[in-house]
Design a protein around this motif. Structure first.
Motif, PDB file in Angstrom:
ATOM      1  N   GLY A 163      16.357 -17.108  29.817  1.00  0.00           N
ATOM      2  CA  GLY A 163      15.775 -16.786  28.608  1.00  0.00           C
ATOM      3  C   GLY A 163      14.246 -16.894  28.798  1.00  0.00           C
ATOM      4  O   GLY A 163      13.730 -16.369  28.029  1.00  0.00           O
ATOM      5  N   SER A 191      20.533 -14.029  27.269  1.00  0.00           N
ATOM      6  CA  SER A 191      20.211 -15.103  28.268  1.00  0.00           C
ATOM      7  C   SER A 191      20.461 -16.648  27.489  1.00  0.00           C
ATOM      8  O   SER A 191      20.529 -17.623  28.439  1.00  0.00           O
ATOM      9  CB  SER A 191      19.157 -14.991  29.389  1.00  0.00           C
ATOM     10  N   VAL A 192      19.946 -16.789  26.453  1.00  0.00           N
ATOM     11  CA  VAL A 192      19.904 -18.147  25.744  1.00  0.00           C
ATOM     12  C   VAL A 192      21.433 -18.437  25.256  1.00  0.00           C
ATOM     13  O   VAL A 192      21.802 -19.539  25.401  1.00  0.00           O
ATOM     14  CB  VAL A 192      19.194 -18.054  24.536  1.00  0.00           C
ATOM     15  N   VAL A 226      19.690 -21.482  30.441  1.00  0.00           N
ATOM     16  CA  VAL A 226      19.025 -21.116  29.376  1.00  0.00           C
ATOM     17  C   VAL A 226      17.467 -21.043  29.537  1.00  0.00           C
ATOM     18  O   VAL A 226      17.020 -19.809  29.092  1.00  0.00           O
ATOM     19  CB  VAL A 226      19.399 -21.996  28.069  1.00  0.00           C
TER      20      VAL A 226
END
Length: 452
Positions: free
Chosen positions: A91, A400-401, A87
């Motif tokens: 992210g 992307s998190v 993450v």
């Protein structure tokens, strides 16, 4: 309250001074700016190639796909911890960019953000990673907490300056030479990273935990600091701001207008976010190999080398390819490479199969880093670059998190499920990018011709 206002005023004045907001900007024609860009091109190419090569050499020692998962696995057995690393890595850089875009559009100079703020936000926390390894011998839980904080500090800090850095690159390099610059700098960086992976393999083999990681993280910090020295030597062409100043409310409302009217960009966003979702299994390949076959720490160094071999080839090939044919084709090939990589990881019968998986993941990264960064610059006029860059990259950051957390949940059930789903989503991204999105360079070229 007056004290708080005084402090806020002082911070704002200090930032304006550091960012050179009030420094006069000479008014020049487009031809004069282009001539300056051409004159400084050899210098900017050289210092920025060394910057990129040094940075990515250092980054190979804190690879979120190999080295960091190994380090985390020695501090915690939880897949959630690996998911948090993914993450942060995926992210952290992408997520903040849209939130800085409006401010960046109003800055006549982007270099002060990259250099002055970037040192404290992006470069300094890398030195703290080695400290966490020193703490690990006393308390694994404390070392893990400190590592995650410093790792997030680095990636989020990089995200805060990323929009300015990308606009700086666009200012310094013509559109048909950006891919070449990015590809060569990454080719050299990841090529040096292969040597770094060999060195990290020897360090991990010859030194016990946590001493081995003290050395690995210290090398990363030194190389990334060297890259900062060279980016500071960039000669930025400056010119007056022509985009109208917008309030935050006007800026956010304008984003909806872009999505409504720019159909090709909207389709690109859907395809790009699908590609990002498909990459959710990348952070778990190393851990899967450790748990399935009990590989040695030194094997992880070889995995890193395989990843960097693929990325080195991808960087150079996709950089040259994109300058000639546009960035959309590079992203299509990256989706195909990701699909093949996760398919092999899904069906792997022994640890050696993962060498090919990491090579293909490296090829995927090569295209994403080169073309994923540069393609957004070509959907709009120069004055709107930060907004378009921010929309694309923050969208990727949001995915992307979510993706690694979903990946952590699937990994707790079955790595095969995780890798199969990653392969399927990557295939969908290929279909969308290939048959739904038009190459923006050719679309804008046709638009300019019809306007003449």
């Amino acid at each position: 309250m007056p004290l708080i206002l005084w402090i806020n005023t002082g911070i704002r004045l200090a930032l304006r001074r550091v960012l050179q907001v009030d420094k006069p900007v000479e008014s020049r024609s487009d031809d004069e700016i282009a001539a300056e860009m051409e004159r400084d091109y050899p210098w900017n190419f050289t210092v920025n190639v060394v910057d990129g090569a040094s940075f990515f050499f250092g980054a190979s020692f804190i690879s979120s796909s190999t080295i960091v998962p190994l380090y985390i696995s020695k501090l915690s057995a939880s897949p959630l911890a690996i998911g948090l690393v993914s993450v942060i890595a995926q992210g952290g850089w992408f997520l903040p960019q849209l939130f800085t875009a409006n401010a960046v559009e109003q800055l006549p100079r982007k270099k002060p953000v990259v250099v002055s703020l970037g040192f404290f936000l992006e470069r300094l926390p890398i030195w703290m990673l080695a400290v966490t390894a020193l703490v690990a011998s006393q308390s694994a839980s404390l070392a893990l907490a400190l590592f995650l904080i410093c790792y997030a500090w680095h990636h989020l800090g990089a995200g805060l300056v990323a929009t300015s850095w990308q606009d700086l690159i666009a200012r310094c390099f013509p559109v048909d030479r950006r891919g070449r610059f990015m590809g060569i700098s990454l080719f050299l960086g990841t090529g040096a990273g292969i040597l770094g992976a060999t060195l990290s393999t020897r360090i991990l083999s010859n030194f016990g935990f946590p001493t081995s990681f003290v050395y690995v993280f210290a090398i990363a910090a030194i190389a990334i600091t060297v890259s900062w020295v060279f980016v500071a030597l960039t000669r930025e062409p400056t010119y007056p701001i022509t985009a109208p100043r917008q309030s935050s409310r006007q800026f956010w409302a304008g984003l909806l207008g872009i999505l409504r009217t720019d159909h090709n960009f909207r389709r690109f966003l859907v395809a790009r976010l699908t590609l990002a979702m498909g990459y959710m299994g990348a952070g778990f390949v190393t851990v899967a190999a450790i748990q399935r076959w009990g590989i040695r720490d030194s094997t992880v160094g070889i995995y890193t080398a395989a990843l960097l071999v693929g990325q080195t080839l991808g960087n150079l090939a996709f950089g040259l390819l994109a300058d000639r044919y546009g960035h959309k084709l590079s992203l299509e090939l990256s989706a195909l490479s990701a699909c093949l990589a996760f398919s092999i990881a899904w069906r792997a019968q022994k640890a050696e199969w993962y060498y090919l998986t990491f090579i293909l993941l490296g090829v995927t990264l090569g295209a994403i880093i080169v073309s994923g960064i540069l393609v957004s610059m070509e959907f709009c006029e120069p004055q709107r670059r930060p907004t378009y860059i921010g929309m694309a990259n923050t969208g990727v950051g949001i995915v992307s998190v979510v993706a690694p957390l979903l990946g952590a949940w699937l990994a707790s059930i079955s790595y095969n499920w995780l890798f199969a789903l990653s392969a399927g989503i990557s295939l969908l991204a290929l279909v969308l990018m290939r048959w739904w999105v038009e190459e923006p360079r050719w679309v804008r070229g046709k638009t300019k011709l019809t306007q003449r």
